[in-house]
Each structure stands twice: as C-alpha cells, then as structure tokens.
Design a protein around this motif. Sequence first.
Motif, PDB file in Angstrom:
ATOM      1  N   ILE A 242      33.292 -34.101   3.695  1.00 29.99           N
ATOM      2  CA  ILE A 242      32.752 -33.394   2.538  1.00 29.99           C
ATOM      3  C   ILE A 242      31.231 -33.513   2.534  1.00 29.99           C
ATOM      4  O   ILE A 242      30.680 -34.568   2.848  1.00 29.99           O
ATOM      5  CB  ILE A 242      33.315 -33.984   1.228  1.00 29.99           C
ATOM      6  CG1 ILE A 242      34.846 -34.055   1.275  1.00 29.99           C
ATOM      7  CG2 ILE A 242      32.859 -33.157   0.026  1.00 29.99           C
ATOM      8  CD1 ILE A 242      35.525 -32.718   1.454  1.00 29.99           C
ATOM      9  N   ASP A 243      30.564 -32.437   2.168  1.00 29.99           N
ATOM     10  CA  ASP A 243      29.103 -32.447   2.066  1.00 29.99           C
ATOM     11  C   ASP A 243      28.665 -33.540   1.085  1.00 29.99           C
ATOM     12  O   ASP A 243      29.231 -33.663  -0.011  1.00 29.99           O
ATOM     13  CB  ASP A 243      28.613 -31.086   1.581  1.00 29.99           C
ATOM     14  CG  ASP A 243      27.107 -31.061   1.377  1.00 29.99           C
ATOM     15  OD1 ASP A 243      26.372 -31.113   2.374  1.00 29.99           O
ATOM     16  OD2 ASP A 243      26.684 -30.999   0.205  1.00 29.99           O
ATOM     17  N   ASN A 244      27.679 -34.329   1.480  1.00 35.66           N
ATOM     18  CA  ASN A 244      27.243 -35.458   0.651  1.00 35.66           C
ATOM     19  C   ASN A 244      26.769 -35.030  -0.729  1.00 35.66           C
ATOM     20  O   ASN A 244      27.028 -35.715  -1.726  1.00 35.66           O
ATOM     21  CB  ASN A 244      26.121 -36.235   1.353  1.00 35.66           C
ATOM     22  CG  ASN A 244      26.648 -37.148   2.446  1.00 35.66           C
ATOM     23  OD1 ASN A 244      27.847 -37.377   2.547  1.00 35.66           O
ATOM     24  ND2 ASN A 244      25.753 -37.658   3.270  1.00 35.66           N
ATOM     25  N   ALA A 245      26.064 -33.911  -0.808  1.00 35.60           N
ATOM     26  CA  ALA A 245      25.569 -33.440  -2.099  1.00 35.60           C
ATOM     27  C   ALA A 245      26.726 -33.093  -3.032  1.00 35.60           C
ATOM     28  O   ALA A 245      26.686 -33.388  -4.236  1.00 35.60           O
ATOM     29  CB  ALA A 245      24.660 -32.232  -1.905  1.00 35.60           C
ATOM     30  N   SER A 246      27.776 -32.482  -2.494  1.00 33.74           N
ATOM     31  CA  SER A 246      28.943 -32.134  -3.299  1.00 33.74           C
ATOM     32  C   SER A 246      29.724 -33.384  -3.697  1.00 33.74           C
ATOM     33  O   SER A 246      30.202 -33.494  -4.831  1.00 33.74           O
ATOM     34  CB  SER A 246      29.859 -31.176  -2.530  1.00 33.74           C
ATOM     35  OG  SER A 246      29.172 -29.993  -2.185  1.00 33.74           O
ATOM     36  N   ALA A 247      29.846 -34.319  -2.771  1.00 29.98           N
ATOM     37  CA  ALA A 247      30.603 -35.534  -3.045  1.00 29.98           C
ATOM     38  C   ALA A 247      29.907 -36.449  -4.042  1.00 29.98           C
ATOM     39  O   ALA A 247      30.564 -37.197  -4.774  1.00 29.98           O
ATOM     40  CB  ALA A 247      30.848 -36.288  -1.744  1.00 29.98           C
ATOM     41  N   ALA A 249      28.446 -35.889  -6.880  1.00 29.49           N
ATOM     42  CA  ALA A 249      28.845 -35.653  -8.272  1.00 29.49           C
ATOM     43  C   ALA A 249      30.215 -36.250  -8.558  1.00 29.49           C
ATOM     44  O   ALA A 249      30.459 -36.798  -9.644  1.00 29.49           O
ATOM     45  CB  ALA A 249      28.835 -34.155  -8.565  1.00 29.49           C
ATOM     46  N   ASP A 250      31.124 -36.166  -7.595  1.00 27.51           N
ATOM     47  CA  ASP A 250      32.467 -36.716  -7.792  1.00 27.51           C
ATOM     48  C   ASP A 250      32.447 -38.238  -7.840  1.00 27.51           C
ATOM     49  O   ASP A 250      33.156 -38.859  -8.644  1.00 27.51           O
ATOM     50  CB  ASP A 250      33.391 -36.244  -6.669  1.00 27.51           C
ATOM     51  CG  ASP A 250      33.632 -34.739  -6.707  1.00 27.51           C
ATOM     52  OD1 ASP A 250      33.629 -34.181  -7.825  1.00 27.51           O
ATOM     53  OD2 ASP A 250      33.805 -34.132  -5.637  1.00 27.51           O
TER      54      ASP A 250
END
Length: 271
Positions: A242-247, A249-250
Amino acid sequence: MDSLVATMVEQVRAAVADRTPLRIRGGGSKDFHGLALHGQLLDTRMLRGIVSYAPSELVVTVRAGTPLAELEAALAEQGQCLPFEPPHFARGATDSATVGGMVAAGLSGPARARAGAVRDYLLGVTLLNGRAELLRFGGQVMKNVAGYDVSRLMVGAWGTLGLLTELSLKVLPVAPGEATLRFECSQAEALRKLHAWGGQPLALDASCWLQDDEGQGRLYVRLRGAVAAVEAACKTMGGTRIDNASAAADWAACREQTLPWFSARAAHPEL
C-alpha cells in the motif's frame, strides 16, 4: 522552584488544608476516559515548554503541560520521534493532548508491540505529591539505578500518585524505511501469519486486522527499519503493498482509536 510551580504547590497545600479533592487536567483530550470527573480543577497547561533537548543523546526534558503535538514537531525537526505512538484523542476544538497526560494515561499506539510502551521511554519525573512536596525521581540517562523506579510508577496512574510537573524521555530516530502490506485473510489466518512472522528476523512494526461489511477480512502489516530490511521483508512476506501516504491515514486512525471497530462498540463495553 519557579513561580508557576510555586503556584501549584500553594494550590495543593490549600486543598490539603481544606480537604478538597483536586481534578488534575491538561488539555482535556482524555476527559471521556475512565471515571467521573470531580474536584477543583488544577490546570497543568501553564507548565509548558521544552526544558532541554539533546538530539545526539536521544533525550528530551519537557514540562508536563506542553502540548504533545508541540513536542512531536520539535523531535521531527531532528528526525526523531516518540516510537510508542501515543494517541492524541483531539476530538474537540479545544482538546489538546499534553505530555503529562500522555504519561499519566500510559496509552500507546500501533507500534507498542515492537517499540515498547510509554513506561519504557520515561527516564525521570518531577512531581508534587499529596503533601505538596516537590520530588524528583530518575534522571536523564537510561542506566540510572539509584533508588526505587518511582518514575515508571507514574505511567498509567492517571495523576492519583502525584501531579507531574516535568518529565525526561528517551526518543529514537525515525526509521528510514517503511512499508505497509495488505493480506486478504480471516482472523484465524491472520493470527497464524503473525505468529509465523514473529519468529523471523523481519522489520515488523504494527499490525491491524479489519473485516468489511461483506465479511471479507484484511490484515495490514506495517514494516519499519533500515530500507534494505524493509524491502527484503516485502519480498519475503508477499501481499499487496500500500502507498505510504494512503496507509498513514489508516494507521493514524488506528492510533487515535477511530476505526469502525472502536466506534461500533457498545456504550459501556466490558473491555
């Protein structure tokens, strides 16, 4: 003793004399947690600021009322962090987690299993006890073995053992490499995977298993460490990266306990 601490000393003395309970409060970000709130307010936010910071020694001393975000920003400028990922719980416009509240609550985030808990990074404290005495415990080094380890006793005590005024913490460099992997699997399979990986030299940092509305389970695993170690682990473990920027937030939602698993729980959960 400076004037701000002296003011608190007098407030504690007056409360002792009048037999009036005190309610210790920083930014109020954890007012929702635990028992009912009562007592005369003793606001710690006047005690703020970083007293000393030695990046080369990985040690920072900070006043208890300092906003946690302020400390984390100062550490980030030096490429360092609080590795146990303390939650902020800033759910209101005026909520602001403080460093003292972080220690008093003793709550850690997703990296707790690998990095350790708040207590593992607390080197020393200055506190006011119930007799309005200003006491110091611990120091600013890891190998301090003089006397009882009272400092760590303050972690998770919610202020019942003393009013924290100043804290010394160990910090760590931010890991140069990071990756998040996703695996489609049941909860039982997720546990089997985590147990198997736990016995291998992998850069495991955090894990989270979720189930969507259709019943599909997903395991998220975060890796942190040297870039080479993270890349090697990704190849060994498989899964979908998963892209670090997307992950990010999770993982922040996991740290702040805002994922559906937390919000969907009963009003008075047993856990």
